[in-house]
Design a protein around this motif. Structure first.
Motif, short mmCIF file in Angstrom:
data_model
loop_
_atom_site.label_atom_id
_atom_site.label_comp_id
_atom_site.label_asym_id
_atom_site.label_seq_id
_atom_site.Cartn_x
_atom_site.Cartn_y
_atom_site.Cartn_z
N PRO A 10 1.79 9.32 21.93
CA PRO A 10 1.45 10.72 21.68
C PRO A 10 0.85 11.37 22.93
CG PRO A 10 -0.07 9.25 20.53
CD PRO A 10 0.96 8.39 21.19
N ALA A 11 1.10 12.65 23.08
CA ALA A 11 0.49 13.42 24.16
C ALA A 11 -0.95 13.72 23.78
CB ALA A 11 1.27 14.70 24.39
N ILE A 12 -1.82 13.62 24.75
CA ILE A 12 -3.24 13.90 24.47
C ILE A 12 -3.63 15.18 25.19
CG2 ILE A 12 -5.58 13.06 24.62
CD1 ILE A 12 -4.52 10.28 24.56
N MET A 34 0.82 -1.18 0.00
CA MET A 34 0.00 0.00 0.00
C MET A 34 0.86 1.25 0.00
SD MET A 34 -2.58 1.48 2.64
CE MET A 34 -2.93 2.93 1.82
N GLY A 35 1.89 1.28 0.85
CA GLY A 35 2.84 2.37 0.76
C GLY A 35 2.58 3.57 1.64
N LYS A 36 1.34 3.85 2.02
CA LYS A 36 1.06 5.02 2.84
C LYS A 36 1.46 4.78 4.28
CE LYS A 36 -3.28 5.53 1.84
NZ LYS A 36 -4.65 6.00 1.74
N GLU A 37 1.92 5.85 4.93
CA GLU A 37 2.29 5.80 6.34
C GLU A 37 1.67 6.99 7.04
OE1 GLU A 37 6.39 6.00 7.63
OE2 GLU A 37 6.70 3.92 7.06
N ILE A 38 1.29 6.79 8.31
CA ILE A 38 0.82 7.90 9.12
C ILE A 38 1.49 7.82 10.48
CG2 ILE A 38 -1.42 8.12 7.96
CD1 ILE A 38 -2.67 6.70 10.38
N ALA A 39 1.51 8.94 11.16
CA ALA A 39 2.05 9.00 12.50
C ALA A 39 1.01 8.53 13.50
CB ALA A 39 2.50 10.42 12.83
N LEU A 40 1.45 7.88 14.54
CA LEU A 40 0.57 7.42 15.61
C LEU A 40 -0.27 8.57 16.14
CD1 LEU A 40 -0.13 5.01 17.49
CD2 LEU A 40 1.74 5.77 18.96
N ALA A 41 0.32 9.74 16.29
CA ALA A 41 -0.40 10.90 16.82
C ALA A 41 -1.54 11.35 15.91
CB ALA A 41 0.58 12.06 17.01
N ASP A 42 -1.54 10.93 14.63
CA ASP A 42 -2.57 11.35 13.68
C ASP A 42 -3.74 10.37 13.57
OD1 ASP A 42 -1.06 13.61 13.13
OD2 ASP A 42 -0.02 12.65 11.44
N VAL A 43 -3.60 9.19 14.16
CA VAL A 43 -4.62 8.16 13.99
C VAL A 43 -5.97 8.61 14.54
CG1 VAL A 43 -5.32 5.80 14.60
CG2 VAL A 43 -2.95 6.28 13.94
N SER A 61 -7.38 -9.97 6.83
CA SER A 61 -5.99 -9.68 7.20
C SER A 61 -5.20 -9.16 6.00
CB SER A 61 -5.31 -10.91 7.78
OG SER A 61 -5.88 -11.24 9.02
N ALA A 62 -5.32 -9.83 4.88
CA ALA A 62 -4.62 -9.40 3.67
C ALA A 62 -5.17 -8.07 3.16
CB ALA A 62 -4.73 -10.46 2.58
N MET A 63 -6.49 -7.91 3.23
CA MET A 63 -7.10 -6.67 2.75
C MET A 63 -6.72 -5.49 3.66
SD MET A 63 -10.74 -7.93 1.14
CE MET A 63 -11.22 -9.22 2.28
N ASN A 64 -6.63 -5.74 4.96
CA ASN A 64 -6.19 -4.73 5.91
C ASN A 64 -4.78 -4.27 5.55
OD1 ASN A 64 -4.61 -3.82 8.21
ND2 ASN A 64 -6.23 -4.49 9.56
N PHE A 65 -3.89 -5.22 5.37
CA PHE A 65 -2.50 -4.90 5.05
C PHE A 65 -2.40 -4.09 3.76
CE2 PHE A 65 1.71 -5.90 3.27
CZ PHE A 65 2.51 -5.48 4.32
N ASP A 66 -3.25 -4.44 2.80
CA ASP A 66 -3.25 -3.76 1.51
C ASP A 66 -3.83 -2.35 1.60
OD1 ASP A 66 -3.17 -3.55 -1.42
OD2 ASP A 66 -5.35 -3.76 -1.28
N ALA A 67 -4.88 -2.17 2.39
CA ALA A 67 -5.67 -0.94 2.33
C ALA A 67 -5.28 0.13 3.34
CB ALA A 67 -7.15 -1.28 2.53
N LEU A 68 -4.91 -0.27 4.54
CA LEU A 68 -4.74 0.72 5.60
C LEU A 68 -3.33 1.27 5.66
CD1 LEU A 68 -6.85 -0.95 8.42
CD2 LEU A 68 -7.51 0.84 6.81
N PRO A 69 -3.22 2.54 5.99
CA PRO A 69 -1.87 3.11 6.12
C PRO A 69 -1.13 2.47 7.29
CG PRO A 69 -3.54 4.70 6.81
CD PRO A 69 -4.26 3.51 6.26
N LYS A 70 0.16 2.33 7.13
CA LYS A 70 1.00 1.78 8.19
C LYS A 70 1.23 2.88 9.22
CE LYS A 70 5.55 -0.29 8.98
NZ LYS A 70 5.64 0.30 10.29
N ILE A 71 1.09 2.52 10.48
CA ILE A 71 1.40 3.47 11.55
C ILE A 71 2.91 3.44 11.74
CG2 ILE A 71 1.06 4.06 13.97
CD1 ILE A 71 -1.69 2.62 13.75
N ARG A 72 3.54 4.55 11.52
CA ARG A 72 5.00 4.66 11.50
C ARG A 72 5.64 4.05 12.75
NH1 ARG A 72 5.24 10.03 10.75
NH2 ARG A 72 4.60 9.65 8.61
N GLU A 73 5.11 4.33 13.91
CA GLU A 73 5.72 3.89 15.17
C GLU A 73 5.33 2.47 15.59
OE1 GLU A 73 5.03 8.33 15.14
OE2 GLU A 73 3.81 6.57 14.72
#
Length: 161
Positions: A159-161, A1-10, A72-84
């Motif tokens: 992340p700080a909340i 999928m290739g996309k990544e996001i920061a934990l703080a952005d989830v 599981s495979a569709m999740n891996f394909d579709a969802l952005p990886k959380i960087r941390e």
């Protein structure tokens, strides 16, 4: 999928569709392999001639649990990886409904909407997804589910909340 996001952005994505997987073809080889792995050899899954003659589907259909397991495979394909994230954990399902059979040869894909995200403990984020598995060219989905997963991360990345 290739996309990544920061934990703080989830948590900011709650309420949005966060991913759509590529199409997966569910063929007889896949169905037969699943039947062998689960020892579920009911004819509607494994006997194309008998299923065509005796079932209302015109041929074999995938096991509902096969469709579910492909999440599981569709999740891996579709969802952005959380960087941390250091590890992902399948926590379970609050609700699963098998809405329509997946006929042999059909293509399916999943749509994921992030329904909830909350920090748990020092190093985990629990996420809840509303998932719909679509069948190409069909109005009714194969299944809908409320799926809970956990992203594990290093406590220093919390992340700080």
């Amino acid at each position: 999928m290739g996309k990544e996001i920061a934990l703080a952005d989830v948590m900011g994505l709650v309420g949005t569709e966060t991913g759509v997987s590529d199409w997966i073809t569910v063929d007889q080889t896949m169905i037969d392999a699943f039947a062998g792995a689960t020892n579920d050899h009911q004819f509607i899954h494994t006997d194309p001639e008998r299923a065509a003659a005796e079932s209302p589907y015109g041929g074999t259909i995938a096991h509902g649990f096969l469709t579910l397991s492909l999440l599981s495979a569709m999740n891996f394909d579709a969802l952005p990886k959380i960087r941390e994230q250091t590890m992902g954990i399948n926590y379970g399902f609050d609700k699963i409904r098998f809405m329509s059979p997946v006929k042999c040869g059909a293509r399916i894909r999943a749509r994921f909407t992030l329904a909830d995200a909350r920090l748990r403990g020092a190093a985990m984020m629990m996420t809840t997804y509303e998932v719909t598995v679509e069948i190409e060219n069909e109005k009714k989905p194969a299944l809908t589910a409320t799926w809970i997963t956990i992203a594990q991360f290093d406590p220093k990345d919390r992340p700080a909340i």
